[in-house]
Design a protein around this motif. Sequence first.
Motif, mmCIF file in Angstrom:
data_model
loop_
_atom_site.group_PDB
_atom_site.id
_atom_site.type_symbol
_atom_site.label_atom_id
_atom_site.label_comp_id
_atom_site.label_asym_id
_atom_site.label_seq_id
_atom_site.Cartn_x
_atom_site.Cartn_y
_atom_site.Cartn_z
ATOM 1 N N GLU A 80 58.430 37.315 -2.611
ATOM 2 C CA GLU A 80 58.583 38.182 -1.442
ATOM 3 C C GLU A 80 59.638 39.255 -1.683
ATOM 4 O O GLU A 80 59.462 40.413 -1.289
ATOM 5 C CB GLU A 80 58.966 37.337 -0.220
ATOM 6 C CG GLU A 80 57.832 36.470 0.304
ATOM 7 C CD GLU A 80 58.294 35.493 1.367
ATOM 8 O OE1 GLU A 80 57.516 35.239 2.302
ATOM 9 O OE2 GLU A 80 59.427 34.975 1.259
ATOM 10 N N ASN A 81 60.730 38.879 -2.339
ATOM 11 C CA ASN A 81 61.755 39.870 -2.680
ATOM 12 C C ASN A 81 61.222 40.922 -3.638
ATOM 13 O O ASN A 81 61.536 42.113 -3.511
ATOM 14 C CB ASN A 81 62.973 39.179 -3.305
ATOM 15 C CG ASN A 81 64.021 38.801 -2.270
ATOM 16 O OD1 ASN A 81 64.486 39.656 -1.534
ATOM 17 N ND2 ASN A 81 64.374 37.539 -2.221
ATOM 18 N N HIS A 82 60.403 40.505 -4.588
ATOM 19 C CA HIS A 82 59.830 41.445 -5.555
ATOM 20 C C HIS A 82 58.899 42.435 -4.860
ATOM 21 O O HIS A 82 58.976 43.652 -5.099
ATOM 22 C CB HIS A 82 59.071 40.670 -6.633
ATOM 23 C CG HIS A 82 58.566 41.527 -7.755
ATOM 24 N ND1 HIS A 82 57.279 42.012 -7.800
ATOM 25 C CD2 HIS A 82 59.191 42.014 -8.860
ATOM 26 C CE1 HIS A 82 57.123 42.740 -8.886
ATOM 27 N NE2 HIS A 82 58.255 42.762 -9.543
ATOM 28 N N ALA A 83 58.048 41.920 -3.973
ATOM 29 C CA ALA A 83 57.126 42.792 -3.241
ATOM 30 C C ALA A 83 57.887 43.751 -2.340
ATOM 31 O O ALA A 83 57.534 44.937 -2.223
ATOM 32 C CB ALA A 83 56.154 41.945 -2.419
ATOM 33 N N ASP A 84 58.947 43.259 -1.714
ATOM 34 C CA ASP A 84 59.763 44.084 -0.834
ATOM 35 C C ASP A 84 60.446 45.208 -1.615
ATOM 36 O O ASP A 84 60.468 46.362 -1.191
ATOM 37 C CB ASP A 84 60.811 43.201 -0.160
ATOM 38 C CG ASP A 84 61.539 43.906 0.958
ATOM 39 O OD1 ASP A 84 60.938 44.082 2.023
ATOM 40 O OD2 ASP A 84 62.700 44.291 0.757
ATOM 41 N N ALA A 85 60.999 44.864 -2.773
ATOM 42 C CA ALA A 85 61.674 45.863 -3.609
ATOM 43 C C ALA A 85 60.694 46.914 -4.109
ATOM 44 O O ALA A 85 61.053 48.093 -4.252
ATOM 45 C CB ALA A 85 62.368 45.180 -4.782
ATOM 46 N N LEU A 86 59.465 46.509 -4.374
ATOM 47 C CA LEU A 86 58.461 47.468 -4.842
ATOM 48 C C LEU A 86 58.147 48.510 -3.776
ATOM 49 O O LEU A 86 57.863 49.666 -4.100
ATOM 50 C CB LEU A 86 57.175 46.748 -5.260
ATOM 51 C CG LEU A 86 57.152 46.171 -6.668
ATOM 52 C CD1 LEU A 86 55.836 45.439 -6.916
ATOM 53 C CD2 LEU A 86 57.359 47.247 -7.728
ATOM 54 N N GLN A 87 58.195 48.125 -2.504
ATOM 55 C CA GLN A 87 57.967 49.094 -1.430
ATOM 56 C C GLN A 87 59.044 50.177 -1.443
ATOM 57 O O GLN A 87 58.759 51.369 -1.287
ATOM 58 C CB GLN A 87 57.938 48.387 -0.072
ATOM 59 C CG GLN A 87 56.741 47.475 0.132
ATOM 60 C CD GLN A 87 55.433 48.238 0.043
ATOM 61 O OE1 GLN A 87 54.662 48.090 -0.918
ATOM 62 N NE2 GLN A 87 55.158 49.059 1.039
ATOM 63 N N LEU A 88 60.296 49.759 -1.631
ATOM 64 C CA LEU A 88 61.394 50.724 -1.737
ATOM 65 C C LEU A 88 61.217 51.597 -2.976
ATOM 66 O O LEU A 88 61.412 52.820 -2.917
ATOM 67 C CB LEU A 88 62.729 49.996 -1.791
ATOM 68 C CG LEU A 88 63.975 50.860 -2.008
ATOM 69 C CD1 LEU A 88 64.127 51.902 -0.909
ATOM 70 C CD2 LEU A 88 65.216 49.984 -2.089
ATOM 71 N N ALA A 89 60.822 50.982 -4.082
ATOM 72 C CA ALA A 89 60.621 51.734 -5.320
ATOM 73 C C ALA A 89 59.520 52.779 -5.155
ATOM 74 O O ALA A 89 59.640 53.913 -5.636
ATOM 75 C CB ALA A 89 60.276 50.778 -6.469
ATOM 76 N N ARG A 90 58.461 52.427 -4.462
ATOM 77 C CA ARG A 90 57.358 53.381 -4.233
ATOM 78 C C ARG A 90 57.812 54.537 -3.344
ATOM 79 O O ARG A 90 57.411 55.682 -3.552
ATOM 80 C CB ARG A 90 56.170 52.656 -3.596
ATOM 81 C CG ARG A 90 55.465 51.682 -4.536
ATOM 82 C CD ARG A 90 54.156 51.184 -3.937
ATOM 83 N NE ARG A 90 53.544 50.178 -4.799
ATOM 84 C CZ ARG A 90 53.607 48.868 -4.578
ATOM 85 N NH1 ARG A 90 54.230 48.416 -3.506
ATOM 86 N NH2 ARG A 90 53.034 48.012 -5.407
ATOM 87 N N MET A 91 58.629 54.234 -2.357
ATOM 88 C CA MET A 91 59.134 55.293 -1.476
ATOM 89 C C MET A 91 59.982 56.291 -2.259
ATOM 90 O O MET A 91 59.799 57.510 -2.149
ATOM 91 C CB MET A 91 59.943 54.683 -0.331
ATOM 92 C CG MET A 91 60.514 55.705 0.634
ATOM 93 S SD MET A 91 62.219 56.139 0.230
ATOM 94 C CE MET A 91 63.079 54.701 0.831
ATOM 95 N N LEU A 92 60.897 55.792 -3.069
ATOM 96 C CA LEU A 92 61.753 56.675 -3.871
ATOM 97 C C LEU A 92 60.923 57.499 -4.851
ATOM 98 O O LEU A 92 61.168 58.691 -5.042
ATOM 99 C CB LEU A 92 62.794 55.848 -4.624
ATOM 100 C CG LEU A 92 63.828 55.124 -3.761
ATOM 101 C CD1 LEU A 92 64.651 54.170 -4.619
ATOM 102 C CD2 LEU A 92 64.740 56.109 -3.048
ATOM 103 N N ARG A 93 59.932 56.866 -5.452
ATOM 104 C CA ARG A 93 59.078 57.571 -6.405
ATOM 105 C C ARG A 93 58.252 58.656 -5.717
ATOM 106 O O ARG A 93 58.033 59.734 -6.280
ATOM 107 C CB ARG A 93 58.161 56.584 -7.121
ATOM 108 C CG ARG A 93 57.357 57.184 -8.284
ATOM 109 C CD ARG A 93 56.637 56.096 -9.054
ATOM 110 N NE ARG A 93 55.976 56.643 -10.233
ATOM 111 C CZ ARG A 93 54.733 57.072 -10.255
ATOM 112 N NH1 ARG A 93 53.988 57.038 -9.155
ATOM 113 N NH2 ARG A 93 54.202 57.544 -11.373
#
Length: 261
Positions: A80-93
Motif C-alpha cells: 500500500e505504501n508503494h502504491a501510494d508513493a507511486l501516485q505522488l511520483a506520477r504527479m511530480l512527473r
Amino acid sequence: MQFHTLKLSIEDKVATVTLDRPDVRNAFNEQSIAELTLAFDGLGRNDSVRAIVLAANGPAFCAGADLNWMKKMAGYSHAENHADALQLARMLRTIYLCPQPVVAKVQGDCYAGGMGLVAACDIVITAEESNFCLSEVKLGLIPATISPYVIKAMGENAARRYFLTAERFSAREAQRIGFAHEVVPADTLDAKTAELVKALVSNSPNAVRQAKALVRDVAGKPVTQELLADTAERIAHIRASEQGREGVQSFLEKRKPNWLN
C-alpha cells in the motif's frame, strides 16, 4: 474540471494552478495529488495555454504531507505504501513533463514534499521571507520520491547537506544553491511573476516547448556523436517548422511574428 483542493484559472494564455488548503498550510493528501495530476495533464493537452503558474493561498506555499494522510500511511502495508508513493511520483512527473513552461510562485514556507512540487517546475520565484526545509529525516523518513527533481534543482552537493541535516534554509540560500531563480520582496512577487510570464508567452510556443524538452534531454549527457546528431536534427527540424520560418522571416522584415497577434 471540478476541484476541491486547488483552484484553476486561465486568462490571456496563462493558466494558474493555486493550492487552496490554507488551513493545513497546503499540505497534500491523496485527493490533492490526484487533482494536481489531473490539472497538469489537462493543461498539457491544451494548446491555447502557453505558460502555467503554480501558486498557493495562505501564509505557506506547501508544508509537505498532510498529517491525517500520514496517520493513515502509518498503518499501510508495504504494498500500500508503494502504491501510494507511486501516485505522488506520477504527479511530480506530470508537472515535470508538462509541455508548457511551469513557473512556481512561492509566497511562503515550502517544506518536504512541497520542495518536490517546486523542483518539478521550470522556473522558481520566491518571496524573500520564504523558508525551505527537507525535513523527512526528522521523522525517520527520506525524501525519496521527490529526490530526482530536488537533486536536479539544487545539485548533489547541496542535497548531501540538506537531505541529511533537515536544516531550514532561507530563500537567499535557495537561490545561492540554484534551487530558486529569483528572490524578491513579497509585495513584488506578483509583479515579478507577471513580468516573467509575459516574456514566456511572447516567444514562439513551439520553440518554448522544444527548448524545454531540449534541456531535459541533453542535461548531463556526454557529448557523443549520437548527441551531436540528435541536436543537429532538432535544429534542422525546427528551422523548417512553420513557426521557425515565421520567426526568422518576421525578424528579417522587422515585424512582429504571427504568434503575437
